[in-house]
Design a protein around this motif. Sequence first.
Motif, PDB file in Angstrom:
ATOM      1  N   ALA A 258      -1.596   8.383  11.232  1.00 34.50           N
ATOM      2  CA  ALA A 258      -2.316   7.147  10.939  1.00 34.50           C
ATOM      3  C   ALA A 258      -3.757   7.233  11.480  1.00 34.50           C
ATOM      4  O   ALA A 258      -3.984   7.860  12.524  1.00 34.50           O
ATOM      5  CB  ALA A 258      -1.599   5.964  11.562  1.00 34.50           C
ATOM      6  N   PRO A 259      -4.712   6.595  10.776  1.00 36.44           N
ATOM      7  CA  PRO A 259      -4.526   5.874   9.510  1.00 36.44           C
ATOM      8  C   PRO A 259      -4.564   6.831   8.326  1.00 36.44           C
ATOM      9  O   PRO A 259      -5.461   7.660   8.210  1.00 36.44           O
ATOM     10  CB  PRO A 259      -5.730   4.919   9.482  1.00 36.44           C
ATOM     11  CG  PRO A 259      -6.798   5.651  10.244  1.00 36.44           C
ATOM     12  CD  PRO A 259      -6.085   6.433  11.321  1.00 36.44           C
ATOM     13  N   GLN A 260      -3.573   6.726   7.459  1.00 37.29           N
ATOM     14  CA  GLN A 260      -3.550   7.531   6.246  1.00 37.29           C
ATOM     15  C   GLN A 260      -4.523   6.939   5.219  1.00 37.29           C
ATOM     16  O   GLN A 260      -4.750   5.730   5.198  1.00 37.29           O
ATOM     17  CB  GLN A 260      -2.138   7.568   5.644  1.00 37.29           C
ATOM     18  CG  GLN A 260      -1.084   8.192   6.543  1.00 37.29           C
ATOM     19  CD  GLN A 260      -0.371   7.170   7.398  1.00 37.29           C
ATOM     20  OE1 GLN A 260      -0.880   6.069   7.624  1.00 37.29           O
ATOM     21  NE2 GLN A 260       0.819   7.506   7.892  1.00 37.29           N
ATOM     22  N   SER A 369       0.303  -0.828  14.612  1.00 37.80           N
ATOM     23  CA  SER A 369      -0.222   0.481  14.231  1.00 37.80           C
ATOM     24  C   SER A 369      -1.057   0.405  12.961  1.00 37.80           C
ATOM     25  O   SER A 369      -1.139  -0.622  12.287  1.00 37.80           O
ATOM     26  CB  SER A 369       0.932   1.461  14.017  1.00 37.80           C
ATOM     27  OG  SER A 369       1.489   1.296  12.715  1.00 37.80           O
ATOM     28  N   ASP A 370      -1.633   1.547  12.630  1.00 44.91           N
ATOM     29  CA  ASP A 370      -2.416   1.740  11.408  1.00 44.91           C
ATOM     30  C   ASP A 370      -1.608   2.464  10.331  1.00 44.91           C
ATOM     31  O   ASP A 370      -2.187   3.040   9.414  1.00 44.91           O
ATOM     32  CB  ASP A 370      -3.652   2.588  11.722  1.00 44.91           C
ATOM     33  CG  ASP A 370      -4.939   1.784  11.692  1.00 44.91           C
ATOM     34  OD1 ASP A 370      -4.960   0.736  11.046  1.00 44.91           O
ATOM     35  OD2 ASP A 370      -5.924   2.224  12.307  1.00 44.91           O
ATOM     36  N   GLN A 371      -0.302   2.468  10.438  1.00 44.43           N
ATOM     37  CA  GLN A 371       0.517   3.262   9.531  1.00 44.43           C
ATOM     38  C   GLN A 371       0.525   2.689   8.111  1.00 44.43           C
ATOM     39  O   GLN A 371       0.559   1.476   7.909  1.00 44.43           O
ATOM     40  CB  GLN A 371       1.970   3.322  10.031  1.00 44.43           C
ATOM     41  CG  GLN A 371       2.172   4.004  11.359  1.00 44.43           C
ATOM     42  CD  GLN A 371       2.150   5.519  11.279  1.00 44.43           C
ATOM     43  OE1 GLN A 371       1.890   6.100  10.239  1.00 44.43           O
ATOM     44  NE2 GLN A 371       2.437   6.167  12.390  1.00 44.43           N
ATOM     45  N   ASN A 372       0.481   3.601   7.137  1.00 40.81           N
ATOM     46  CA  ASN A 372       0.858   3.298   5.755  1.00 40.81           C
ATOM     47  C   ASN A 372       2.219   3.952   5.538  1.00 40.81           C
ATOM     48  O   ASN A 372       2.302   5.168   5.357  1.00 40.81           O
ATOM     49  CB  ASN A 372      -0.148   3.879   4.749  1.00 40.81           C
ATOM     50  CG  ASN A 372      -1.417   3.078   4.659  1.00 40.81           C
ATOM     51  OD1 ASN A 372      -1.709   2.271   5.535  1.00 40.81           O
ATOM     52  ND2 ASN A 372      -2.183   3.305   3.617  1.00 40.81           N
TER      53      ASN A 372
END
Length: 505
Positions: A258-260, A369-372
């Motif tokens: 992340a970030p993706q 989080s910044d997860q995709n």
Amino acid sequence: MKHLVNKILVLTLSGLLLSCVDLEEKPVGILAPESMFRSPKDVETAIFGAYGWIATERLYGRQFVSALLLRGDMADIGDRGTPAERQQVNDFNMDDNNNMVNQFWPVWYQVISASNAAIAGGESLKLTENEINPLIAEARFVRAFSYFHLVQVFGDIPYIDYFITDPGTVKDISKTPQAEIYQKIIADLEFAKQWLPDQQPKGVRSRPSKGTAASYLASVHLTLQDYPKAYAEAKYVIDNKTKFGYGLVPDFQDLFRAPQPGNLQEHIFAIDFLGLVSGDGGANDDIMPPMTGIRGADAPKSGWSVAVPSMAVYNTWDSRDYRKEVSIDDSARIGGVLQPYTVFANTKRPHIAKYARFTGRSNSEGRYSDQNYAAMRYAEVLLIAAEAAGEVNGATAEAIGYVNEVRARARNWAGRQTNFPANVAPGMSKADFINLVLEERRLELAFEYKRWYDIKRRKLGEQVFKGPNSLEPHPNFDPNRDYLMPIPRNELQINPNLNPQNPGY
């Protein structure tokens, strides 16, 4: 899709369109479409509201996806001090008042409510098909996505496909048979495949395209064991991968760093979280990094050791497989010193790394989080095609080729080419090939909330929980009960028409 998340949060916080699916006093939807929808932009806003509910703590942020993760055989409870509701889901001894289910059941219906609002609002505008059907198709995709999860988890459920203006119309609603629900899911996805664009603006993957709809059609047909149709839909995606912008990313780790990018080529449908942002109702609150992180480790891997692989998962996974390196942490810095799992605080086992290793902007435990998160990615489509083709024609060169494409990427160890896993050799029996594909799915999609659905659709429970090679033994697993979760008790008390309860609860 980062520019869209703020709009999602505004709608989620305001609660203008959505309310709980409490079938007694709290209506599913409270606004008439003609009073709210005056332009396609209003329809789009309602759709963004549905995405906002998916990216909440109760669905993809923790409750729903951790229930799927614990239900499978790839993650067990680590810290047994975690709330009993999680242990019950994991240990197959839950009852009909399990709080995880109580948390995520109504929110899925909020997503459906927003989708139905968008569909009704779009139809009320009386625009031409070309003007409004792409947005209606997007809303119908989200509705299908929601029901596909619900029907797999619960079986027969209430099916609502209209905008609620009078709560009295649903207070006595009954359950719809799952076979009928699947046909409605397919109808929504076929409409979506017809009217969605080849790619969304800027190629974002948190909104669906034709390829997304076809990929989910392939998954639905695979679940229903209609293998010719599953193969046809997966093959359509593969044959049109350039048009849709799909492909395997070269480095497996980049899928979980992340970030993706919002247009990551392997993502077919992604749930987009925005780092260090949260709101009421658990909006945008991603708690899966700390749920899988290592208690006592230094940030960002510090967490709560809730969902942790068993030692058998770790020991039976060949260490030459780069996917194991990406998926599992067997050491971590504690007090600035790199330590092996044998000295971890209270769960002395290797931990899931896919979500806690690279969280982007987040707090010290990886939360917010910044997860995709990839709800569907291209590698899965290749494996759907392999399994479906194998069921139809056996271990053909084409079917084997799809698996080998996935394995070829796995041989790229962060830019260094290796010779493991080797290509699948020709000459396998059909049964052996299908087992190989299922094993490939278990490793390729490890901890991505897919394994329980594979166990359920293939009726593998007694084998994987009771068999001699069980990774996570549960001798009390009951196939007559445990392939479904219970309808929440409070829903049955509010509306007795939802009886009977699922067997065994």
